[in-house]
Design an enzyme around this catalytic site. Structure first.
Site, PDB file in Angstrom:
ATOM      1  CB  THR A 363      93.857  10.599 -17.178  1.00 40.02           C
ATOM      2  OG1 THR A 363      93.395  11.909 -16.842  1.00 40.02           O
ATOM      3  CG2 THR A 363      93.126   9.577 -16.335  1.00 40.02           C
ATOM      4  CB  CYS A 364      97.108  14.975 -17.872  1.00 39.79           C
ATOM      5  SG  CYS A 364      95.466  15.676 -17.609  1.00 39.79           S
TER       6      CYS A 364
END
Length: 396
Positions: A363-364
């Site tokens: 997700t980063c």
């Protein structure tokens, strides 16, 4: 500084660019705003920590950690935290907000929120969270009524604001204004008072002092409508609205919002609700594959088959947020603790995973890792399991 109202005609993206530039001047460049919460108690943990912080500390770059999880926050964990917190603090179960109507899921302040003796403090907290979302360029995963955004902007609401909140009431008030009510109200003996349901008990409330003895006539009906609309929109929620405003303006100074109206603010706070797959596809980066790869073609076929809710779940799984930036998928951000630069949605097809592997989300970096699935059916089922059952940040 003030975002000039002269910029109104430039369109929202340009006004937002100016706002971001002004907000950047308020950001504290030293250190991080560190928040550590348990996933099961994200609401109360966040409340306790954020209420003990100064506004200047909340303007630092966010660094969020879920206790007992391994994820490092390069932006994705903070988005996941905000997503979960949005769902908790705005849940009507807690009594702070309620759905404005039974058939649409837009929220408004619950006039009976005082059942929680600390409700004003919680509204101040919600105001801070909404302000933090705007300040850091994130989104709140919920929809509010347009009068809610007007209240945040400190602007007066009118009868037209009732059109989407309560169409029946709006139509009734419009009818009164546009027709001669002499005979109708003489028969009903309508006064400047209304019946209000308070915890199951009907009470008569006067719109003005002595309103119960003041008849509504053709001459004073506009005053009656204005007072009724004002009460309907405020509905005893003045203290809650003031707490929301105070918390919000601690993070986003009100003078920076002069160029924006309530519809602008809705988009700034919530992003775009509908997901445009064509825009998504046009702004996707490919690694280990090409647009003509069978895996990529299958992925977009699976996405096209989804309804908007499942598309949002997939987007939330990969990016940490179910909302699309105002500028579309080209504006997706990643790695927000280091840089605010856009980071495109990425499909990474890798040989390190097997046909039995679930898709993995980084997700980063807004990245979805996929194996070389052997069939469309396998990919479809694996994606379904991933977005419905995978929770946590034991990822890269």
């Amino acid at each position: 500084a003030v975002v000039s109202t002269q910029s109104t005609g430039r369109g929202l993206p340009n006004k937002l660019k100016i706002l971001r530039s002004e907000l950047a001047k308020h950001q504290n460049p030293q250190g991080f705003c560190v928040i550590e919460v348990t996933r099961s108690d994200v609401f109360e943990d966040s409340y306790r920590q954020i209420m003990n912080m100064r506004p200047r500390d909340l303007r630092k770059r966010l660094m969020v950690k879920f206790k007992n999880e391994e994820g490092l926050d390069y932006g994705g964990v903070a988005r996941e935290w905000r997503y979960l917190l949005s769902h908790e603090m705005l849940n009507p179960y807690y009594g702070l907000f309620q759905y404005s109507r039974e058939d649409i899921y837009t929220l408004e302040v619950n006039p009976n929120s005082a059942v929680n003796p600390d409700h004003i403090s919680y509204f101040f907290f919600v105001g801070r969270i909404v302000g933090m979302a705007v300040f850091h360029g994130h989104y709140i995963d919920a929809g509010f009524t347009l009068p809610f955004y007007k209240q945040l902007l400190g602007r007066k609401c009118t009868i037209d604001d009732m059109a989407h909140v309560d169409p029946d009431f709006y139509n009734s008030m419009k009818w009164i204004l546009e027709n001669d009510i002499t005979n109708l109200f003489e028969d009903q003996k309508q006064t400047f008072s209304i019946d209000h349901d308070h915890f199951g008990k009907v009470r008569q409330l006067e719109l003005v002092p002595g309103g119960g003895n003041q008849r509504v006539t053709e001459d004073n009906k506009k005053e009656y409508v204005d007072l009724y609309v004002e009460w309907k929109l405020r509905n005893g929620c003045d203290k809650q609205a003031q707490a929301l405003q105070k918390g919000f303006h601690e993070m986003v100074p009100v003078q920076l919002l002069s160029a924006f109206d309530e519809k602008d603010l809705e988009l700034i706070v919530c992003g775009l609700g509908a997901i445009d797959v064509q825009d998504w596809r046009a702004n996707t980066r490919l690694k280990g594959c090409t647009e003509n790869s069978e895996i990529v073609k299958w992925f977009w076929q699976v996405v096209e088959e989804m309804d908007n809710e499942r598309k949002a779940r997939l987007l939330q799984f990969v990016t940490g947020s179910s909302r699309v930036p105002i500028s579309g998928f080209a504006g997706l951000k990643g790695n927000s603790t280091v840089s605010s630069a856009p980071r495109l949605f990425t499909i990474n097809v890798t040989n390190t995973m097997t046909n039995n592997s679930l898709p993995k989300a980084q997700t980063c970096f807004n990245r979805l890792d996929l194996p070389h699935y052997e069939s469309l059916e396998t990919m479809r089922s694996k994606i379904k399991v991933a977005i419905e059952e995978t929770v946590g940040f034991n990822r890269e």
